[in-house]
Structures are given as structure tokens and as C-alpha cells.
Design an enzyme around this catalytic site. Structure first.
Site, PDB file in Angstrom:
ATOM      1  N   ILE A 502       0.878  -1.344   0.231  1.00  0.00           N
ATOM      2  CA  ILE A 502       0.067  -0.140  -0.534  1.00  0.00           C
ATOM      3  C   ILE A 502       0.766   1.545  -0.017  1.00  0.00           C
ATOM      4  CG2 ILE A 502      -1.922  -1.109   1.112  1.00  0.00           C
ATOM      5  CD1 ILE A 502      -1.208   0.120   3.567  1.00  0.00           C
ATOM      6  N   GLY A 503       1.804   1.254   0.111  1.00  0.00           N
ATOM      7  CA  GLY A 503       3.218   2.092  -0.219  1.00  0.00           C
ATOM      8  C   GLY A 503       4.578   1.842  -0.046  1.00  0.00           C
ATOM      9  N   GLY A 505       8.547   3.622   0.549  1.00  0.00           N
ATOM     10  CA  GLY A 505       9.304   4.976   0.749  1.00  0.00           C
ATOM     11  C   GLY A 505      10.356   4.384   1.132  1.00  0.00           C
ATOM     12  N   GLY A 506      11.540   5.212   1.346  1.00  0.00           N
ATOM     13  CA  GLY A 506      12.778   5.286   1.231  1.00  0.00           C
ATOM     14  C   GLY A 506      13.842   4.759   2.304  1.00  0.00           C
ATOM     15  N   PHE A 507      12.500   4.442   3.174  1.00  0.00           N
ATOM     16  CA  PHE A 507      12.785   3.298   4.519  1.00  0.00           C
ATOM     17  C   PHE A 507      12.291   1.750   4.324  1.00  0.00           C
ATOM     18  CE2 PHE A 507      12.768   7.126   6.773  1.00  0.00           C
ATOM     19  CZ  PHE A 507      14.074   6.975   7.353  1.00  0.00           C
ATOM     20  N   ASP A 619      10.614  15.354   7.789  1.00  0.00           N
ATOM     21  CA  ASP A 619      10.382  15.020   6.947  1.00  0.00           C
ATOM     22  C   ASP A 619       8.460  15.504   6.739  1.00  0.00           C
ATOM     23  OD1 ASP A 619       9.862  14.495   4.527  1.00  0.00           O
ATOM     24  OD2 ASP A 619       9.720  12.062   4.574  1.00  0.00           O
TER      25      ASP A 619
END
Length: 850
Positions: A502-503, A505-507, A619
Site C-alpha cells: 500500500i506504499g 518509501g525511502g525506508f 520530513d
């Protein structure tokens, strides 16, 4: 006037006049001992009306421990002590110099001093409130005793969030005891070894007025209060009879009392907790507290224990209670049904829906676990860690909790039968053969260890052998305050082998999952943490996991197994703010936008001011603001910057350059502070007002340019059809045209005053100098109306004109070249500041929707 000029000079010349009691002020080069002022009971300074005195005192007239104290004269009550944990003898010396106060014992051994001060001390003053203040030559405060409370606060004194009261060991020993009163942003808590046993909000005498952020606790003429917004807002209150002077004290027994002085004696007005059995150590370690109401409180020993020298010890003489971390040679003694533990009401179970054997294994695998309680009907598993207090008889007829206490040595006769108890028996044959086979066994063990060392840890984890984890994996149990710990296999099942992403990110990626109790969660599979070890990872997770606020996404648990790192969050059905604000769905109404802004501000204020460890988000942007079913905002990914290694943290400048949310100080190697988040919040606030991104290309905005009255058609900000909205907002602010900035899709459903309020707050947050930006607590106050709106300082916003001009130049160059992306070449090399405007990392590559 002549006397006032002569008075300080007198003290500089004659600082050691025996028995002379100064009034209100003393000056540098002053020294005092108990002997010099023995005729005044050690007092060398009094407040103007002699309500308080400062003295070298020995409570209880004992002859060994002397303290520098502030004392309420009429009742002879100590309200503050300087050197409570470093007492001096009767020959100790208190000195005042231009550097501050020092307390030295016999032979000049320094025992206590005030911290380094920003300027020289001119005088020491004792006020009529009982506050010791070091003053500079301009009568400015350099240091105050009110800012460093001990076990008492008085009328007129504030106990801010993040500070605490610590009990004394006894009335005669002022050293710090085991009990603390801490102030959080939502409540006042009594704690014992970090275990909560009382909350003001749960007290029957307390009234909750609002759910706003608490700033400090205070007592005044009418009662005990938790205030927000600089005393303009009451969050929780306990109303008491009017009194001019009262104190709140955390006693050596762990009770919080509020008392007023009637002129001859103290009258107790408030007492907590009212149930003495809920005081953690009321009956000693593992003592059973019984409150018979009519018969009063009594202490005994629970089932499986008996009294020896006023302590409860196991009935089986081979057992004893552990006092330190012990991971082998233990068993359990059952407490039987009908017992409870004080901390269970204030903590979540470590696990839900598990059987007794699993609960026992959880405690057995954690050397800091000293016992556990298990609920048969609910499957709830509570673990007891750090310190063991008293247990209490349960009056809850529906409770089916049963407790077990970890004991060391000897075979188990009363405890749970399990692996931990079975391994206590050592065969007799082994004891006989051991002396003759020692060398052989050592050699064999050495060979086995070598073989085991050569195996891959990842293979062990895949086999799922919990007791075979590396010693580093067990380190997670040594860290207090960790949220729920999941096994990797559990999360693999919950996500159907990480099926629904569902997503991104950078992590790492985020997956939707369903736990065994049917709770829907978002599971972040972290991939960019480098070689950070489990212990370092879990230490930071303990900090993040203990942060709870209505406007922060809750971290429900984690997994640290092998090299796998996963975080389990509550699931937010409505997605991220950017999808709602910039998407094609229903338009956000103005009140909804305002509520989102206010909730986000409250969440950031809590991170900056309400946590024990300040957290800077680094952020803040719409992608990291999630919305629940009622559009209540929750900030996500807070604290993840803490999980980066020092080497990775250097990447923040480029990682956080997301469409103009980057504060200028990132690019100038200036100190990063919470004001960095304030800047980013200001940018988000402008986007909430306008319903558009702050930086738009023609291809993104041309359809809007044709229809928007606030589309950025200022000659300086968007002359080429490109828009740098912050500059347009500044220009419209200067002209007072606030409705030009509002989202045109609202079609008149917003007033000029409403738009002006948010735009002014946003521009204040965007000041170039961090010191000029308001803190988030002030931002909350301005949005709520408790603090007047601060007018932006235009001089500190002129950098937006530079950014806007460069943005237009670069945008024109891109248009000529047919480029469709933000330039990273020569156009942006003209100045390092342009990086904040031009560099663009897609939001989903950084943290993405949750």
C-alpha cells in the site's frame, strides 16, 4: 536611596558577620556555615515579609546530613533542597560567587553547584513565593530553584511538561526516593521504577475539561490544575476550597498530597492514590495487600510464600527471588486466583489471545522479566519487569487473572510445569561422572560450538527456533518500554506473504496486514537501515513506541529478527492528506482543512515538547499526514530519522528535499532543530489554504491557470506560467488579498478573516531565521485563538523572492528545452539555496503513503 547603595557594599566588605540574617538579597563573596548562623537555625536569608527562609538545615535534628534548603517559616516545612543527593556535614560551606552557588564539604570537597551561567551573578534573591533566584546586573534571572523542583511545589510555582517531582527517602533523609510525579502532555502520572500506578485523569476528584496539550501543572488559590496555553486553558482540574497558600508534595510513601496552611497546621485537601494497596511497595516485595475497608489495610504473603524477617519468601526453601537479570536456572511460583498487580491497569498486555504456556515462554525468554499474569478467558499476558512491588487482592469478581513469580534454584513444586522448570533437575549420574569426563565434555562442547558458529544465522531464523536466536536477538528483551514484539513468521502470515503493498518509501515498502485478533495494520518492511544492530534499533523503537497522541499514528509493535526489521502501525483507512487534498475526490471543506492543520500542529507540538525525548520529524509533508475515517490527522513516520545510522543521517539534506518543504538551514550546514519542522508545517499550511502544491510546472498547472484567481499569476512569481506559491502568498499578504490565495473550488465558502489567519501563521513559520519562527505550541495557540496572531516579518521572508525568481528562470529554461522534470543541472548550480527549490525526490521514494 543612600541606604540601598550602601547595603551591597557592606556585604562585600563584611561577608561573614556571625548570626546576621540578611533580608531578601545577598551578594557575591558571601559564605555561610551552619555554625555561623546557628542562632538563626542555620538561616542566612529571608524573603521580604519573612514568609520563607533559606538555611543550612538538618531535618529531624539528626547530626550527619545537612542541606541547603528553602523553608516555609511559619510551619517550618522544607519546600526545596539544593544538595538532596549530596548532603554535607555540619562544617560544610555554602558560597555565593559571581559564578553562582557552590556547596562544599569539609576540606573543600565540592558537593553541589549551580550550572554554568550566561553572565556574572549580581545577587541572590529569595522571593515571597519561596523561589531562590540568581540575578544579573540588569535584574534578569540567571537561575531559579523553581525550575529545579525536588518533592514539593508551592502556590505560584509551575511544574512543566518534561519535569518531575521525586520523593524523598524519608522525612529526615532528603535523598531521591523511588517515586516520581511526572507531567506528560495529557496527564499527571505517579510512577515507581518507570511503572505507572496513578493518573490524575482517573482520580474521582479530577474533572477533565479538554483534550488539549498540557503545558504544566500548578496549584493556586482554588485548586490543583493542569494548564495549557499559558494558563488560558484548563485541561484537568481538582477544585479545592479557597486558600492563599498551599503545597503539593510527593511523600516518601509514594502518595501525592495537596495541603493548605491554616495558620497553625497543615490541612490535607487531596490524597492520591486513595487506595493504599495501589501504592507499589506498600507491603514490600511480593507482599499481599488487603484493604478490608472497615478493618483497614493489612499485609500478608500470597499463596506459595511465607514471612521471614518481614519479607515474603517462597515456601520451598530451595527457592529465592531474583534481584538481577537471570536467564537460567529458574522456575515459577503461582500466586493463585484473586490477585492483581498495580501496573496491570496502566499497561497493555505484552500479548493477547495466547495460552498460559506461551505467556510463560515470553517471560522465560526475557531475563528482565520477574513474573507474569495471565487471563484465562482473554488470553492476555502481562509481564512484570524491572522491579517487583506488592501484589493486591482483587475485588473484581469477573477477573480471572492468575500470577506467577519467577524464582531461582531448586526443583519446582508449586510453579508452572514447562521447559524452564523441567531443566532444573540435573541427573545424579551426571554429577558423578562430571569430574571424570570434564575434559572430554569441554572438548566436545568446543567442537560443537565451532560447528554452530559456522552456520548462517539466517538459516536458524528460518527454522523458527526461538531459543536458538543469537544472543544479540535476545538483547531486545533487556530494553525497557519496548512495544509488542512480533515474530517474522507472524507478520508473514498477517500480510499473506507480503501480498498487498500500500506504499513505498525511502525506508522500505508498506503492506496491509491482518493480525490474529482481526486488527488491520500497516506493516513497514524496512530495508534502508544499513548495519544497525538489533539493540540500537530496539532502543530507538522503545522511544518511538512509548509516544502516544491522538494526532500521531500509533506504533503497535515491531520485529527485529536476524537482519529483518519491520514496524507495525495502526491502519489509516482514509490514506494520506496529499491524496485527499490534491486528488480527484470530494473537496475538503474549509473547516476540515482547519481541523487537519490544528491536529497536525498538536501532533508536532507533542513531539517537540511533550515527549521525554524530543523528536524532530525532519520530513513533514502531506504524504506523511494520514487521515482516519473522520478526517482526523495523524502524523506518520515520526522518529524514523532516529533509526538512521550517523552515516545515513548525513543524507537528510537530499532525502528531505521534497517539493519545497526543505528549510533553508538544511542547505547551510546550520544546526537542525524543531524549527525545521515548523518551516515544513508552514508549507503544508499554505497547501491546505490553496489546495495545490507549492511548486507547479506548466504541465501540472495549466488547467488551473486558466480558472484560478489564485493561481500564481504575479509577474514575479509566475510570469512564465509556472507557480512558486509561497512567493505568491507573500505578495498577496502584502496587498491584503487573502481570498486570492484560497482554493477556488471552495467557491466562496471561506471568509477573508479565515484565510488571513492561516496565511499569517504559515508565513510566520516560513521565516528564514529559525529563531524568528514560532514553536509549535505557539502555533497551536494561534490556531486555537488563545494567542494573538503574530504578524510575519517581511525582511525574514525576502528569500522567497529570490527562490521565486530563480524558479521562474529555471522553469522558463525547462520550457525552452522541452524538459518535463525539475532541473538539476547548470540552472540550479548558481547557488546552493536553489537546491531547496529545484531538487526533487518523489515523495513515495522517501516515505510514501501509509
Amino acid at each position: 536611596m543612600g541606604y540601598s547603595l550602601f547595603f551591597p557594599t557592606f556585604f562585600l566588605v563584611c561577608p561573614l558577620v556571625s548570626g546576621f540574617l540578611s533580608s531578601e538579597f545577598i551578594y557575591p563573596n558571601f559564605t555561610a556555615t551552619e555554625y555561623h548562623f546557628i542562632d538563626n537555625d542555620g538561616a542566612f536569608l529571608v524573603s521580604r515579609n519573612s514568609t520563607f527562609k533559606s538555611a543550612i538545615s538538618n531535618p529531624g535534628a539528626q547530626k550527619t546530613n545537612f542541606y541547603l534548603c528553602v523553608i516555609h517559616v511559619e510551619s517550618n516545612t522544607i519546600i526545596w533542597s539544593a544538595n538532596r543527593d549530596a548532603p554535607i556535614s555540619d562544617s560544610g560551606v555554602v558560597s555565593l560567587t559571581t559564578n553562582g552557588i557552590t556547596i562544599a564539604d569539609q576540606g573543600g570537597v565540592l558537593r553541589w553547584s549551580t550550572p554554568p551561567l550566561p553572565s556574572s551573578v549580581y545577587a541572590l534573591k529569595l522571593t515571597e513565593l519561596g523561589n531562590l533566584i540568581l540575578l544579573d546586573h540588569s535584574n534578569g534571572s540567571l537561575w531559579e530553584s523553581f525550575h529545579h523542583p525536588t518533592d514539593t511545589i508551592v502556590t505560584g510555582q509551575h511544574l512543566p511538561v518534561g519535569t518531575y517531582l521525586s520523593s524523598a527517602v524519608s522525612d529526615n533523609n532528603l535523598s531521591s526516593g523511588d517515586y516520581m510525579l511526572t507531567i506528560s502532555t495529557s496527564d499527571a502520572l505517579l510512577q515507581w521504577h518507570n511503572q505507572t500506578y496513578w493518573k490524575l485523569s482517573m482520580d474521582t476528584e479530577a474533572y477533565i475539561n479538554s483534550n488539549y496539550i498540557v503545558e504544566y501543572m500548578a496549584i493556586n488559590r482554588t485548586g490543583l490544575y493542569l494548564f495549557g496555553q499559558n494558563e488560558s486553558l484548563v485541561v484537568i482540574q481538582v477544585i479545592l476550597s479557597p486558600a492563599d497558600f498551599r503545597i503539593a508534595k510527593l511523600g516518601a510513601s509514594g502518595h501525592l498530597t495537596v495541603s493548605r496552611y491554616s495558620g497553625t497546621k497543615w490541612d490535607q485537601e487531596f490524597f492520591a492514590p486513595t487506595d493504599d494497596c495501589k501504592t507499589p511497595f506498600i507491603c514490600g516485595r511480593v507482599g499481599l495487600c488487603n484493604d478490608g475497608l472497615s478493618s483497614g489495610l493489612s499485609c500478608s504473603c500470597p499463596s506459595g510464600f511465607h514471612v521471614v524477617s518481614q519479607d515474603c519468601v517462597p515456601n520451598n526453601g530451595s527457592y529465592y527471588l531474583p534481584f538481577s537479570c537471570n536467564s537460567s536456572g529458574f522456575s515459577y511460583v503461582g500466586l493463585g486466583y484473586g490477585t492483581e498487580y498495580f501496573a496491570n491497569d496502566f499497561s497493555e498486555p505484552l500479548r493477547y489471545h495466547v495460552n498460559l504456556s506461551v505467556c510463560e515462554d515470553l517471560c522465560s525468554g526475557d531475563c528482565s522479566c520477574l513474573g507474569f499474569f495471565h487471563g484465562n478467558s482473554t488470553g492476555s499476558c502481562y509481564v512484570l519487569e524491572s522491579e517487583l512491588g506488592s501484589v493486591m487482592s482483587s475485588n473484581d469478581a469477573e477477573s480471572d487473572l492468575v500470577g506467577y513469580i519467577k524464582v531461582l534454584a531448586g526443583p519446582s513444586t508449586n510453579g508452572v510445569t514447562g521447559a524452564s522448570s523441567r531443566r532444573q533437575k540435573i541427573p545424579v549420574a551426571a554429577l558423578v561422572l562430571l569430574p571424570f569426563t570434564g575434559f572430554f565434555l569441554l572438548g566436545a562442547l568446543g567442537f560443537l560450538w565451532w560447528k554452530r558458529w559456522g552456520l548462517s544465522k539466517s538459516k536458524e531464523i528460518k527454522l523458527g527456533r526461538r531459543n536458538s536466536h543469537s544472543s544479540e536477538d535476545l538483547d531486545v528483551f533487556y530494553i525497557p518500554g519496548l512495544p509488542k514484539r512480533f515474530d517474522y513468521d507472524e507478520l508473514e502470515v498477517a500480510t499473506d506473504n507480503f501480498k498487498t503493498q500500500i506504499g513505498l518509501g525511502g525506508f522500505g515498502a508498506v503492506y496491509k496486514g491482518t493480525l490474529l485478533d482481526k486488527t488491520i495494520v500497516a506493516i513497514k518492511k524496512i530495508t534502508n537501515l544499513g548495519v544497525q544492530g538489533r539493540k540500537e534499533f530496539c532502543t530507538e523503537i522503545a522511544v518511538i513506541g512509548n509516544i502516544h497522541h491522538v494526532n500521531l499514528v500509533r506504533l503497535k509493535g515491531f520485529c527485529a529478527q536476524g537482519r529483518k526489521r519491520l514496524l507495525v502501525y495502526e491502519y489509516m483507512n482514509h490514506g494520506s492528506l496529499d491524496r485527499t487534498l490534491f486528488g480527484s475526490g470530494p473537496v475538503l471543506e474549509w473547516q476540515e482543512r482547519f481541523d487537519i492543520a490544528l491536529g497536525t500542529a498538536r501532533g508536532l507540538a507533542y513531539l517537540h515538547n511533550g515527549c521525554e525525548h524530543k523528536i524532530i520529524h525532519c520530513d513533514v509533508k502531506p504524504e506523511n499526514i494520514l487521515l482516519d475515517d473522520h478526517l482526523q490527522p495523524k502524523i506518520s513516520d515520526f522518529g524514523l530519522s532516529k533509526l538512521l545510522s550517523p552515516e545515513q543521517s548525513g543524507l537528510f539534506t537530499t532525502m528531505r528535499g521534497t517539493r519545497g518543504y526543505l528549510a533553508p538551514e538544511w542547505l547551510t550546514n546550520s544546526a537542525i532543530s524543531e524549527k525545521t519542522d515548523v518551516y515544513s508545517f508552514g508549507m503544508v499550511l499554505l497547501e491546505l489554504v490553496s489546495g495545490r502544491k507549492n511548486c507547479l510546472l506548466r504541465s501540472q498547472s495549466h488547467s488551473m491557470d486558466d480558472n484560478e484567481s489564485g493561481g500564481g499569476h504575479s509577474s514575479s512569481s509566475s510570469g512564465s506560467g509556472f507557480g512558486y506559491y509561497p512567493l505568491f502568498a507573500l505578495e498577496m499578504h502584502e496587498q491584503g488579498k487573502y481570498l486570492e490565495l484560497a482554493d477556488p473550488t471552495l467557491q466562496g465558502r471561506v471568509t477573508r478573516e479565515e484565510a488571513e489567519k492561516l496565511v499569517c501563521v504559515a508565513l510566520c513559520c516560513l521565516h528564514e531565521e529559525p529563531a524568528l519562527r514560532p514553536n509549535m505550541v505557539s502555533v497551536v495557540g494561534m490556531l486555537e485563538g488563545g494567542i494573538p496572531i503574530i504578524q510575519p516579518i517581511i525582511e525574514s521572508l525576502n528569500f522567497l523572492r529570490f527562490y521565486g525568481r530563480r524558479f521562474t528562470e529555471a522553469s522558463t529554461l525547462m520550457e525552452l528545452n522541452g524538459s518535463t522534470s525539475y532541473p538539476l543541472g547548470n540552472a540550479s548550480r548558481n547557488t546552493s539555496g536553489l537546491h531547496a527549490v529545484f531538487s526533487y525526490v518523489p515523495s513515495q521514494q522517501i516515505s510514501g503513503p501509509r
